[in-house]
Motif scaffolding. Structure first.
Motif, short mmCIF file in Angstrom:
data_model
loop_
_atom_site.label_atom_id
_atom_site.label_comp_id
_atom_site.label_asym_id
_atom_site.label_seq_id
_atom_site.Cartn_x
_atom_site.Cartn_y
_atom_site.Cartn_z
N ALA A 43 0.87 -1.15 -0.05
CA ALA A 43 0.13 0.08 -0.11
C ALA A 43 1.04 1.24 -0.11
CB ALA A 43 -0.76 -0.09 1.24
N HIS A 44 0.33 2.48 0.06
CA HIS A 44 1.21 3.68 0.10
C HIS A 44 0.90 4.66 1.11
CE1 HIS A 44 -1.82 6.59 -2.15
NE2 HIS A 44 -2.13 5.21 -2.66
N THR A 45 1.85 5.40 1.65
CA THR A 45 1.72 6.20 2.90
C THR A 45 1.45 7.68 2.48
OG1 THR A 45 4.02 6.69 3.01
CG2 THR A 45 3.24 4.75 4.43
N HIS B 116 5.48 7.92 -2.30
CA HIS B 116 5.59 8.41 -3.50
C HIS B 116 4.62 7.73 -4.68
CE1 HIS B 116 9.62 10.05 -2.04
NE2 HIS B 116 8.60 11.07 -1.91
N GLU B 117 3.63 7.04 -4.26
CA GLU B 117 2.74 6.38 -5.18
C GLU B 117 1.96 7.68 -5.86
OE1 GLU B 117 -1.06 4.77 -7.22
OE2 GLU B 117 -0.80 6.51 -5.44
N GLU B 118 1.36 8.66 -5.36
CA GLU B 118 0.78 9.69 -5.78
C GLU B 118 1.59 10.65 -7.01
OE1 GLU B 118 -2.30 9.72 -5.50
OE2 GLU B 118 -2.95 8.94 -3.71
N ILE C 270 -7.97 8.90 3.10
CA ILE C 270 -8.40 7.41 3.21
C ILE C 270 -7.70 6.81 2.22
CG2 ILE C 270 -10.46 6.07 2.74
CD1 ILE C 270 -12.29 8.40 3.99
N ASP C 271 -7.32 7.49 0.91
CA ASP C 271 -6.34 6.79 -0.05
C ASP C 271 -5.09 7.51 0.48
OD1 ASP C 271 -5.02 6.47 -2.39
OD2 ASP C 271 -6.05 7.72 -3.41
N ASN C 272 -4.16 6.62 1.13
CA ASN C 272 -4.44 5.24 1.11
C ASN C 272 -4.06 4.66 2.62
OD1 ASN C 272 -4.78 2.71 0.22
ND2 ASN C 272 -2.93 2.43 -0.65
N LEU C 273 -4.30 5.79 3.38
CA LEU C 273 -4.00 5.30 5.07
C LEU C 273 -4.96 4.20 5.35
CD1 LEU C 273 -2.86 8.51 6.92
CD2 LEU C 273 -1.49 6.74 5.45
ZN ZN Z 1 -4.03 5.57 -3.67
#
Ligand code: ZN
Length: 426
Positions: free
Chosen positions: A79-81, A260-262, A228-231
């Motif tokens: 997942a991403h922080t 750094h996904e976003e 919420i995206d993405n915690l």
């Molecule tokens: Zn996301």
């Protein structure tokens, strides 16, 4: 049970306004739950539960008691922080017509209108020191400091026909009156940390909305929160890993939270780099697994890429694929895209469906409209980096990439249960 998970999620989100806080809090939670904590420069020991965290990243793993290197496999949840937001520039101090303002840059694909007229705090990390040595401090200021004020409707009568915001000039938060002095923001950070101004060398600081996360709706069917995206996925993955009591034999169950996904995942802490493959190899190495055995293990492995999914929006039904309308509180969403913007294929979908069935959790399937460009996730990147089977899933939500998003109150418990079963490999 589901209320307790939601309560913990809301508290967790409010405590993690930056990826650095999310990663640090995750590592603290896991170490309280018995995971031995390491830094990436340490040699990782032979403990059955380990967590490694740096920057906005977490790698945590639970091992089977005994591992035959010839039979090893991984069960992974990624997942991403990070979340889209406004980030403070390196020389931010501005004076303009009697106001003090701070220069900001938009991080990721933010719905920038959602940042207007909110009372904003700041958070992130500050590097403090001198030429000889320096150290990184986390900073979180949860009192109202900044505001991006909207223009009154009387000064733009057409605004409701289409709001246009220039990222350079219209999103600059106000934080005081009068002329700002040189180095004002640096001095502010120094005072918050109790250090000398000159010792503040640099920062990664961002804004966050201070409205507390909360339940919402006639019967509290929903919750509203930032990030919420993405915690929400990070939290479900961490709870799932802590729930794992016995890992199926010859398995390393691991959670990896990327930064750094976003912005496309291209960084030393993003999914496009070697971070995960290095971490998995090092995890395997703690059990004396050879390189050849490690590569064989990857081909037996599976990964869930967990990220937000689009619930059908009642005011914009035409934006959704009619046969793939996803419901809030309908359970985890398996996301498919023929052009592999999501990594799911028939086999990985079947694997996740079976985890949902064993956990007694409903699931849904999502496909984007064929005439709209589809977003992506760490799923295809992870699949391409590792050559591992990946399924893209996520909890349904509305308002994705808003400063305050909305989701179903039952979905956090559903996702947590499905991921727990998947990580237990049962
Ligand atoms: Zn996301």
């Amino acid at each position: 049970m589901s209320d307790l998970i939601l309560e913990r999620l809301l508290t967790w989100i409010d405590a993690a306004p930056s990826p650095y806080h999310a990663a640090n809090n995750a590592a603290n939670d896991l170490s309280k739950a018995g995971f031995e904590r390491f830094s990436p420069v340490d040699a990782w020991g032979e403990s059955d539960r380990i967590v490694v965290s740096w920057g906005g990243v977490v790698v945590a793993a639970a091992f089977s008691p005994e591992i035959d290197p010839d039979q090893l496999r991984f069960r992974l949840v990624g997942a991403h922080t990070d979340s889209p937001n406004l980030r403070i520039k390196p020389t931010p101090d501005l004076s303009n017509v009697g106001y003090q303002q701070l220069g900001v840059e938009v991080y990721g694909g933010a719905l920038v209108n959602s940042w207007l007229d909110r009372d904003l705090g700041i958070s992130g990390r500050v590097v403090v020191g001198d030429n000889a040595s320096y150290e990184t401090h986390l900073l979180k200021v949860d009192r109202p400091l900044l505001r991006v004020a909207q223009l009154a409707i009387h000064l733009d009568r057409d605004v409701n026909d289409g709001l246009k915001l220039d990222r350079q000039s219209h999103l600059v938060p106000i934080w005081g009156l009068g002329d700002t002095e040189e180095g004002a923001f640096r001095s502010f950070l120094a005072a918050e940390l109790g250090v000398n101004d000159l010792d503040v060398l640099s920062w990664d600081i961002m804004c966050h909305d201070l409205t507390p996360s909360s339940s919402l709706g006639r019967n509290q069917e929903f919750y509203a929160a930032p990030r919420i995206d993405n915690l929400a996925s990070c939290h479900a993955a961490l709870e799932a890993l802590m729930n794992v009591e016995t890992v199926e034999s010859n398995t390393i169950s691991a959670v990896v939270l990327f930064d750094h996904e976003e912005i496309g995942s291209e960084s030393s802490t993003g999914a496009r780099g070697p971070m995960l493959s290095h971490a998995l190899e090092r995890l395997a190495d703690t059990r004396a697994v050879s390189r050849e055995q490690f590569l064989r293990a990857l081909s037996r492995s599976a990964c869930v890429s967990a990220d937000g999914a689009h619930a059908v929006h009642p005011n914009y039904v035409d934006r959704h694929e009619p046969e793939h309308q996803v419901a809030l509180n309908g359970g985890p969403v398996i996301k498919l895209n023929a052009n592999v913007r999501y990594a799911t294929d028939a086999e990985s979908s079947a694997l996740f469906q079976s985890a949902c069935r064993s956990a007694g959790v409903p699931f849904q399937q999502y496909a984007h409209r064929s005439n709209l460009a589809c977003g992506s996730t760490i799923g295809p990147i992870t699949a391409a980096q590792l050559g591992v089977m990946v399924v893209d899933v996520g909890s349904p939500q509305l308002s994705m990439h808003s400063a305050r998003e909305m989701a179903g109150a039952s979905d956090p418990a559903y996702l947590t249960a499905a991921l727990s079963t998947f990580l237990s490999d049962s």
